[in-house]
Design a protein around this motif. Structure first.
Motif, PDB file in Angstrom:
ATOM      1  N   ALA A  19      61.585 -46.105  -9.804  1.00  0.00           N
ATOM      2  CA  ALA A  19      63.313 -46.625  -9.664  1.00  0.00           C
ATOM      3  C   ALA A  19      63.838 -45.796  -9.410  1.00  0.00           C
ATOM      4  O   ALA A  19      64.536 -45.740  -8.511  1.00  0.00           O
ATOM      5  CB  ALA A  19      63.284 -46.917 -11.144  1.00  0.00           C
ATOM      6  N   ALA A  22      64.300 -46.715  -5.513  1.00  0.00           N
ATOM      7  CA  ALA A  22      64.312 -47.782  -5.494  1.00  0.00           C
ATOM      8  C   ALA A  22      66.177 -47.564  -5.596  1.00  0.00           C
ATOM      9  O   ALA A  22      67.034 -48.587  -5.615  1.00  0.00           O
ATOM     10  CB  ALA A  22      63.809 -48.550  -6.020  1.00  0.00           C
ATOM     11  N   HIS A  23      66.842 -46.556  -6.417  1.00  0.00           N
ATOM     12  CA  HIS A  23      67.932 -46.078  -7.232  1.00  0.00           C
ATOM     13  C   HIS A  23      67.778 -47.143  -7.906  1.00  0.00           C
ATOM     14  O   HIS A  23      69.159 -47.791  -7.959  1.00  0.00           O
ATOM     15  CB  HIS A  23      68.668 -46.471  -5.543  1.00  0.00           C
ATOM     16  N   ASP A  24      67.291 -47.383  -8.516  1.00  0.00           N
ATOM     17  CA  ASP A  24      67.182 -48.460  -9.692  1.00  0.00           C
ATOM     18  C   ASP A  24      67.248 -48.130 -11.000  1.00  0.00           C
ATOM     19  O   ASP A  24      66.360 -47.452 -11.842  1.00  0.00           O
ATOM     20  CB  ASP A  24      66.106 -48.910  -9.577  1.00  0.00           C
ATOM     21  N   THR A  25      68.650 -47.534 -11.853  1.00  0.00           N
ATOM     22  CA  THR A  25      68.946 -46.618 -12.906  1.00  0.00           C
ATOM     23  C   THR A  25      68.415 -47.183 -13.682  1.00  0.00           C
ATOM     24  O   THR A  25      67.623 -46.981 -14.916  1.00  0.00           O
ATOM     25  CB  THR A  25      70.530 -46.605 -12.793  1.00  0.00           C
ATOM     26  N   GLU A  26      68.255 -48.752 -14.040  1.00  0.00           N
ATOM     27  CA  GLU A  26      67.623 -49.497 -15.425  1.00  0.00           C
ATOM     28  C   GLU A  26      66.452 -49.396 -15.704  1.00  0.00           C
ATOM     29  O   GLU A  26      65.510 -49.249 -16.055  1.00  0.00           O
ATOM     30  CB  GLU A  26      68.517 -50.954 -15.136  1.00  0.00           C
ATOM     31  N   ALA A  27      65.567 -49.296 -14.278  1.00  0.00           N
ATOM     32  CA  ALA A  27      64.340 -49.215 -14.311  1.00  0.00           C
ATOM     33  C   ALA A  27      64.051 -48.341 -14.282  1.00  0.00           C
ATOM     34  O   ALA A  27      62.991 -47.388 -15.663  1.00  0.00           O
ATOM     35  CB  ALA A  27      63.376 -49.594 -13.308  1.00  0.00           C
ATOM     36  N   GLU A  52      71.542 -41.447 -18.244  1.00  0.00           N
ATOM     37  CA  GLU A  52      72.100 -42.052 -17.309  1.00  0.00           C
ATOM     38  C   GLU A  52      73.216 -41.597 -16.704  1.00  0.00           C
ATOM     39  O   GLU A  52      73.207 -41.887 -15.707  1.00  0.00           O
ATOM     40  CB  GLU A  52      72.511 -43.329 -18.205  1.00  0.00           C
ATOM     41  N   ILE A  60      70.172 -40.725  -9.001  1.00  0.00           N
ATOM     42  CA  ILE A  60      70.025 -41.891  -8.493  1.00  0.00           C
ATOM     43  C   ILE A  60      71.604 -42.261  -8.207  1.00  0.00           C
ATOM     44  O   ILE A  60      71.497 -42.596  -6.940  1.00  0.00           O
ATOM     45  CB  ILE A  60      69.738 -42.851  -9.184  1.00  0.00           C
ATOM     46  N   LYS A  63      71.208 -40.483  -4.613  1.00  0.00           N
ATOM     47  CA  LYS A  63      70.557 -41.689  -3.600  1.00  0.00           C
ATOM     48  C   LYS A  63      69.374 -40.764  -3.672  1.00  0.00           C
ATOM     49  O   LYS A  63      68.670 -40.510  -2.669  1.00  0.00           O
ATOM     50  CB  LYS A  63      71.581 -41.483  -1.647  1.00  0.00           C
TER      51      LYS A  63
END
Length: 111
Positions: A19, A22-27, A52, A60, A63
């Motif tokens: 995650a 992939a820069h996917d904060t929620e995941a 967060e 995240i 990057k």
């Protein structure tokens, strides 16, 4: 090397690394327990909102990329050695994960 090349990684750690890359904060946040925390060199961020905010400023949000170079176990922790890239800190770093069930209770940046 990628996290998938290290079968000894617990699934929540593997998913958190993927995650982040992939820069996917929620995941990334979904891999933590309800009171999961990040300890960034003694600065502790506990709970989803705090983690967060930290991630937006220093992980995240800048990057981050994590290239896993080694995985070891020390007591109840999984130590993931990485080469960190991105627009923030760059260089080698270790992350010590404490896993509870299928989630991360603590991600401590140790070196």
């Amino acid at each position: 090397m990628t996290a998938s090349e290290f079968p000894e990684l617990p699934e929540p750690v593997r998913r958190a690394v993927a995650a982040a890359n992939a820069h996917d904060t929620e995941a990334f946040l979904d891999q933590f327990t309800e009171h999961g925390a990040v300890d960034d060199w003694g600065r502790r961020f506990e709970g989803r909102e705090a983690v967060e905010g930290w991630s937006a400023r220093e992980f995240i949000g800048v990057k981050v990329s994590l290239k896993v170079t080694a995985v070891t176990r020390r007591g109840g922790q999984v130590i993931v050695s990485t080469q960190v890239g991105g627009d923030g800190f760059n260089g080698p770093s270790d992350f010590a994960f404490t896993v509870e069930g299928d989630r991360i209770a603590l991600m401590r940046i140790t070196g």
